[in-house]
Scaffold this active site. Structure first.
Site, PDB file in Angstrom:
ATOM      1  N   ASP A  46       0.816  -1.208   0.000  1.00  0.00           N
ATOM      2  CA  ASP A  46       0.000   0.000   0.000  1.00  0.00           C
ATOM      3  C   ASP A  46       0.852   1.262   0.000  1.00  0.00           C
ATOM      4  OD1 ASP A  46      -2.361  -1.368  -0.086  1.00  0.00           O
ATOM      5  OD2 ASP A  46      -2.779  -1.230   2.056  1.00  0.00           O
ATOM      6  N   GLY A  47       2.005   1.225   0.677  1.00  0.00           N
ATOM      7  CA  GLY A  47       2.896   2.381   0.677  1.00  0.00           C
ATOM      8  C   GLY A  47       3.398   2.702  -0.714  1.00  0.00           C
ATOM      9  N   GLU A 124      -5.233  10.004   4.160  1.00  0.00           N
ATOM     10  CA  GLU A 124      -5.552  10.954   5.213  1.00  0.00           C
ATOM     11  C   GLU A 124      -4.523  12.066   5.299  1.00  0.00           C
ATOM     12  OE1 GLU A 124      -2.486   8.764   6.302  1.00  0.00           O
ATOM     13  OE2 GLU A 124      -4.287   7.612   6.787  1.00  0.00           O
ATOM     14  N   ARG A 149      -7.686  21.123  21.995  1.00  0.00           N
ATOM     15  CA  ARG A 149      -6.389  20.984  22.650  1.00  0.00           C
ATOM     16  C   ARG A 149      -6.076  19.502  22.738  1.00  0.00           C
ATOM     17  NH1 ARG A 149      -8.429  25.659  24.606  1.00  0.00           N
ATOM     18  NH2 ARG A 149      -6.957  27.333  25.153  1.00  0.00           N
ATOM     19  N   ASP A 151      -3.061  16.227  21.111  1.00  0.00           N
ATOM     20  CA  ASP A 151      -1.912  15.902  20.262  1.00  0.00           C
ATOM     21  C   ASP A 151      -2.128  16.338  18.821  1.00  0.00           C
ATOM     22  OD1 ASP A 151      -0.672  14.831  22.435  1.00  0.00           O
ATOM     23  OD2 ASP A 151      -0.712  12.746  21.746  1.00  0.00           O
ATOM     24  N   SER A 167      -6.747   3.634  13.934  1.00  0.00           N
ATOM     25  CA  SER A 167      -5.870   3.448  15.092  1.00  0.00           C
ATOM     26  C   SER A 167      -6.118   4.491  16.183  1.00  0.00           C
ATOM     27  CB  SER A 167      -4.398   3.503  14.657  1.00  0.00           C
ATOM     28  OG  SER A 167      -4.015   4.814  14.300  1.00  0.00           O
TER      29      SER A 167
END
Length: 270
Positions: A46-47, A124, A149, A151, A167
């Protein structure tokens, strides 16, 4: 028909790409054309297919993709590395059949006065801060929705909903829905700060805009690509009018891909 082969540098992938190239050169009405292909065959996983998509992203309305996986079963790759001959036979019988998936448009404005950037993503985009808490206002269709607020935030397409989005607790969405999803990454929720605390799904008539506190530690990723060390003023996300097309010789159904990827053989267990 003109065909481009896009391979990673792995030993197996390089060998399969070479074998595929030789088979195509022997076939009548098929030719290798890396500049103006009608079909792009990625060899790897997929990469590799994501890299192939971005390499040819200015030709998405003119080409179709085919994926050969040379390792574990890929989400976008329908053919195994042992099926080169069968794939070439399918190419010979090609009649233009395809299946398409939504893409994500990204518009970035910078606080340093530089020109805006326009990108596109298959899976994404994420926006996060490398050090400390990311603080940003989130707008939906131009209206303030929340003060975030945490990550960071992950904005995904339906096919990308099975990747990073999953994930971080996002839902899996069928690509039949022409939508984007926003999922939070470690948001801060207490008596002082509050976010929605769950993924949200946006229709094609609406957009998401993130306006962060400007910091050189803010990082934007889109698929495998990265923008950093520039002060980002705002980022706008919406479903693209463009789509990615896959040659539908034996294209695996989306939910079968999901089952194969995340459930596997356990369905056959007693």
């Amino acid at each position: 028909m003109k065909i481009a082969i896009y391979s990673n540098d792995g030993e197996t992938s390089s060998r399969i790409a070479s074998e595929l190239s030789k088979e195509i050169e022997k076939a009548k009405d098929l030719e290798i054309d890396e500049l103006n292909p009608e079909i792009v065959i990625s060899v790897g996983g997929d990469g590799t297919l994501l890299s192939a998509f971005h390499h040819y992203d200015d030709l998405t309305d003119k080409i179709r993709f085919v994926g050969i996986h040379t390792g574990h079963l890929g989400f976008y790759t329908d053919w195994r590395d042992t099926e080169v001959t069968q794939l070439v036979e399918s190419l010979k019988r090609d009649n233009g059949q395809s299946v398409s998936y939504p893409l994500l448009d990204i518009e970035v404005d910078y606080a340093d006065g530089g020109l805006p950037d326009y990108m596109i993503a298959l899976n994404e985009a994420t926006f996060k801060k490398l050090f400390g808490t990311m603080v940003a206002k989130v707008y939906i269709k131009g209206e303030l929705f929340e003060n975030f607020r945490g990550d960071g935030l992950c904005i995904s397409t339906p096919t990308g909903s099975t990747a990073y989005n999953k994930s971080v607790g996002g839902a899996i969405i069928s690509p039949k829905f022409n939508s984007i999803q926003v999922a939070e990454m470690a948001s801060i929720n207490n008596r002082v700060f509050r976010t929605i605390g769950s993924p949200i799904i946006i229709p094609p008539t609406e957009s998401i805009t993130i306006v962060p506190e400007v910091s050189l530690h803010n990082v934007l990723t889109y698929d495998q690509l990265l923008i950093k060390d520039r002060p980002i003023k705002s980022i706008k996300f919406k479903i693209s009018k463009r789509r990615i097309y896959f040659a539908k010789y034996r294209h695996t159904h989306f939910w079968q891909r999901v089952s194969n990827s995340f459930i596997g053989d356990t369905l056959n267990d007693d």
